[in-house]
Write a protein that holds these residues in place. Structure first.
Motif, mmCIF file in Angstrom:
data_model
loop_
_atom_site.group_PDB
_atom_site.id
_atom_site.type_symbol
_atom_site.label_atom_id
_atom_site.label_comp_id
_atom_site.label_asym_id
_atom_site.label_seq_id
_atom_site.Cartn_x
_atom_site.Cartn_y
_atom_site.Cartn_z
ATOM 1 N N VAL A 27 15.864 -6.448 0.264
ATOM 2 C CA VAL A 27 14.647 -6.984 -0.362
ATOM 3 C C VAL A 27 14.963 -7.906 -1.542
ATOM 4 O O VAL A 27 14.169 -8.766 -1.886
ATOM 5 N N ASP A 28 16.139 -7.768 -2.132
ATOM 6 C CA ASP A 28 16.513 -8.588 -3.287
ATOM 7 C C ASP A 28 17.201 -9.896 -2.890
ATOM 8 O O ASP A 28 17.457 -10.744 -3.744
ATOM 9 N N LYS A 58 9.140 -11.331 3.978
ATOM 10 C CA LYS A 58 9.219 -12.320 2.900
ATOM 11 C C LYS A 58 8.371 -13.560 3.187
ATOM 12 O O LYS A 58 7.678 -14.043 2.300
ATOM 13 N N GLY A 61 4.835 -13.026 2.357
ATOM 14 C CA GLY A 61 4.503 -12.695 0.976
ATOM 15 C C GLY A 61 4.389 -11.207 0.681
ATOM 16 O O GLY A 61 3.678 -10.827 -0.248
ATOM 17 N N GLY A 63 7.056 -9.127 0.026
ATOM 18 C CA GLY A 63 8.255 -8.603 -0.640
ATOM 19 C C GLY A 63 7.947 -7.612 -1.745
ATOM 20 O O GLY A 63 8.669 -6.628 -1.923
ATOM 21 N N ASP A 64 6.858 -7.850 -2.473
ATOM 22 C CA ASP A 64 6.485 -6.928 -3.554
ATOM 23 C C ASP A 64 6.167 -5.535 -3.023
ATOM 24 O O ASP A 64 6.431 -4.533 -3.687
ATOM 25 N N MET A 65 5.603 -5.474 -1.820
ATOM 26 C CA MET A 65 5.299 -4.180 -1.204
ATOM 27 C C MET A 65 6.594 -3.383 -0.983
ATOM 28 O O MET A 65 6.655 -2.197 -1.292
ATOM 29 N N GLN A 67 9.421 -3.837 -2.620
ATOM 30 C CA GLN A 67 9.931 -3.490 -3.953
ATOM 31 C C GLN A 67 9.255 -2.220 -4.462
ATOM 32 O O GLN A 67 9.912 -1.345 -5.041
ATOM 33 N N THR A 68 7.954 -2.099 -4.240
ATOM 34 C CA THR A 68 7.212 -0.906 -4.658
ATOM 35 C C THR A 68 7.698 0.322 -3.904
ATOM 36 O O THR A 68 7.899 1.385 -4.503
ATOM 37 N N ARG A 71 10.997 1.399 -5.275
ATOM 38 C CA ARG A 71 10.843 2.052 -6.583
ATOM 39 C C ARG A 71 10.230 3.442 -6.467
ATOM 40 O O ARG A 71 10.659 4.377 -7.147
#
Length: 76
Positions: A27-28, A58, A61, A63-65, A67-68, A71
């Protein structure tokens, strides 16, 4: 549905095993890297499938999902 959840958690915690981004979470890794593989061909097997999934995530859009998920949910 449980299998999908586990698959997303695994994807969020999967690290690149080779190359310029070795050791980085998928993801990074920047989208352009996946776009290059999309043109040249993804690796065979599980890694290639995960890279294609991350490419789709990606370019849409999302990618933030991931990342969450990385985390908030621990692998295993």
């Amino acid at each position: 549905m449980e299998g999908s959840k586990e698959a997303l958690i695994e994807l969020a915690h999967y690290k690149m095993p080779f190359g310029k981004y070795k050791g980085e979470y998928l993801v990074d890794i920047p989208e352009y890297y996946y776009a290059w593989f999309k043109q040249k061909g993804f690796p065979e097997g599980k890694l290639g499938r995960m890279m294609l999934q991350m490419y789709d995530i990606k370019i849409n859009g999302l990618g933030d999902m991931i990342q969450t998920i990385k985390r908030d949910f621990r692998k295993g």
